[in-house]
Design a protein around this motif. Structure first.
Motif, PDB file in Angstrom:
ATOM      1  N   MET A  61       0.824  -1.213   0.000  1.00 33.29           N
ATOM      2  CA  MET A  61       0.000   0.000   0.000  1.00 33.29           C
ATOM      3  C   MET A  61       0.858   1.264   0.000  1.00 33.29           C
ATOM      4  O   MET A  61       0.373   2.349   0.297  1.00 33.29           O
ATOM      5  N   ILE A  62       2.152   1.103  -0.338  1.00 35.81           N
ATOM      6  CA  ILE A  62       3.064   2.244  -0.378  1.00 35.81           C
ATOM      7  C   ILE A  62       3.609   2.386  -1.798  1.00 35.81           C
ATOM      8  O   ILE A  62       4.139   1.420  -2.344  1.00 35.81           O
ATOM      9  N   PRO A  63       3.462   3.565  -2.410  1.00 30.39           N
ATOM     10  CA  PRO A  63       3.969   3.758  -3.783  1.00 30.39           C
ATOM     11  C   PRO A  63       5.441   3.390  -3.898  1.00 30.39           C
ATOM     12  O   PRO A  63       6.214   3.580  -2.966  1.00 30.39           O
ATOM     13  N   LEU A  64       5.823   2.886  -5.054  1.00 33.14           N
ATOM     14  CA  LEU A  64       7.173   2.471  -5.402  1.00 33.14           C
ATOM     15  C   LEU A  64       7.584   1.205  -4.648  1.00 33.14           C
ATOM     16  O   LEU A  64       7.910   0.182  -5.255  1.00 33.14           O
ATOM     17  N   VAL A  65       7.533   1.272  -3.302  1.00 36.65           N
ATOM     18  CA  VAL A  65       7.937   0.125  -2.490  1.00 36.65           C
ATOM     19  C   VAL A  65       7.012  -1.061  -2.733  1.00 36.65           C
ATOM     20  O   VAL A  65       7.429  -2.213  -2.635  1.00 36.65           O
ATOM     21  N   ARG A  66       5.744  -0.794  -3.064  1.00 39.33           N
ATOM     22  CA  ARG A  66       4.760  -1.858  -3.232  1.00 39.33           C
ATOM     23  C   ARG A  66       5.181  -2.860  -4.309  1.00 39.33           C
ATOM     24  O   ARG A  66       4.807  -4.035  -4.244  1.00 39.33           O
ATOM     25  N   SER A  67       5.955  -2.398  -5.261  1.00 40.93           N
ATOM     26  CA  SER A  67       6.447  -3.302  -6.301  1.00 40.93           C
ATOM     27  C   SER A  67       7.757  -3.959  -5.889  1.00 40.93           C
ATOM     28  O   SER A  67       7.918  -5.179  -5.988  1.00 40.93           O
ATOM     29  N   LEU A  68       8.685  -3.152  -5.401  1.00 41.22           N
ATOM     30  CA  LEU A  68      10.037  -3.628  -5.134  1.00 41.22           C
ATOM     31  C   LEU A  68      10.109  -4.618  -3.977  1.00 41.22           C
ATOM     32  O   LEU A  68      11.047  -5.409  -3.905  1.00 41.22           O
TER      33      LEU A  68
END
Length: 201
Positions: free
Chosen positions: A118-125
């Motif tokens: 639910m956190i932008p950028l980190v949600r993928s990595l």
């Protein structure tokens, strides 16, 4: 990019939602906020439904997370150790630091995956270290799916409720994203300074 995304969604509907969200996971700069909120708005003027958009966006997101998990598995802790042994003196990092991070992820990794979805950028990595540490895959899948459903439902539902004002949500999500990026930058700087001082001592 926003105009291209909205045109793509208008042309391909559910398939467009699935493909764009999957791509967003693999290439974080693609803004999921635009994809999901505009998809929510489209439910008020097309045959798309809120439930359908949530389902297809979740499927695309989970597929992207699985692919990144696989990349993490291919890289693995062993390769990371060899990398640190070779360049660790330059980066001020030791193999023991990698083992410590690995143990931490084993202990808190599932909840980390859940909340980071639910956190932008980190949600993928976040899927990459999960794969590197060989996190239990069924549990990874469960926590990833739960966090993804929460994020997607929030944005799609709001996009549907505000209708043509969906861009207002994107504006506020941009502010949220910028705050997150700033906090991440501060954390990274703090960690670099902390390790640098500890090595000097």
């Amino acid at each position: 990019m926003e105009n291209w995304i909205t045109d793509f969604l208008e042309q391909f509907g559910y398939l467009g939602v699935f493909l764009l969200i999957c791509a967003e996971n693999l290439f974080p700069p693609i803004p999921s906020e635009v994809i999901l909120t505009f998809s929510g708005f489209m439910t008020s003027s097309t045959t798309l439904s809120v439930a359908g958009v949530i389902i297809y966006s979740t499927l695309g997101s989970v597929l992207g997370a699985i692919l990144l998990y696989g990349i993490g598995m291919l890289f693995g802790i062993e390769r990371m150790e060899r990398f640190i042994q070779k360049y660790g003196s330059i980066l001020r990092v030791k193999v023991t630091d990698i083992h410590r991070a690995d143990r931490w992820f084993d202990k808190y990794g599932y909840w980390t995956v859940l909340f980071c979805r639910m956190i932008p950028l980190v949600r993928s990595l976040i899927s990459i270290p999960a794969g590197m540490t060989r996190m239990n895959f069924p549990l990874f899948l469960i926590f990833t799916t739960v966090g993804t459903v929460i994020w997607n439902t929030f944005l799609v539902t709001f996009g549907a409720k505000v209708g043509e004002s969906w861009e207002d949500i994107v504006h506020y999500m941009d502010i949220y994203s910028n705050i997150v990026y700033l906090l991440l930058f501060i954390v990274i700087v703090f960690c670099v300074v902390y390790f640098w001082r500890r090595k000097r001592k």
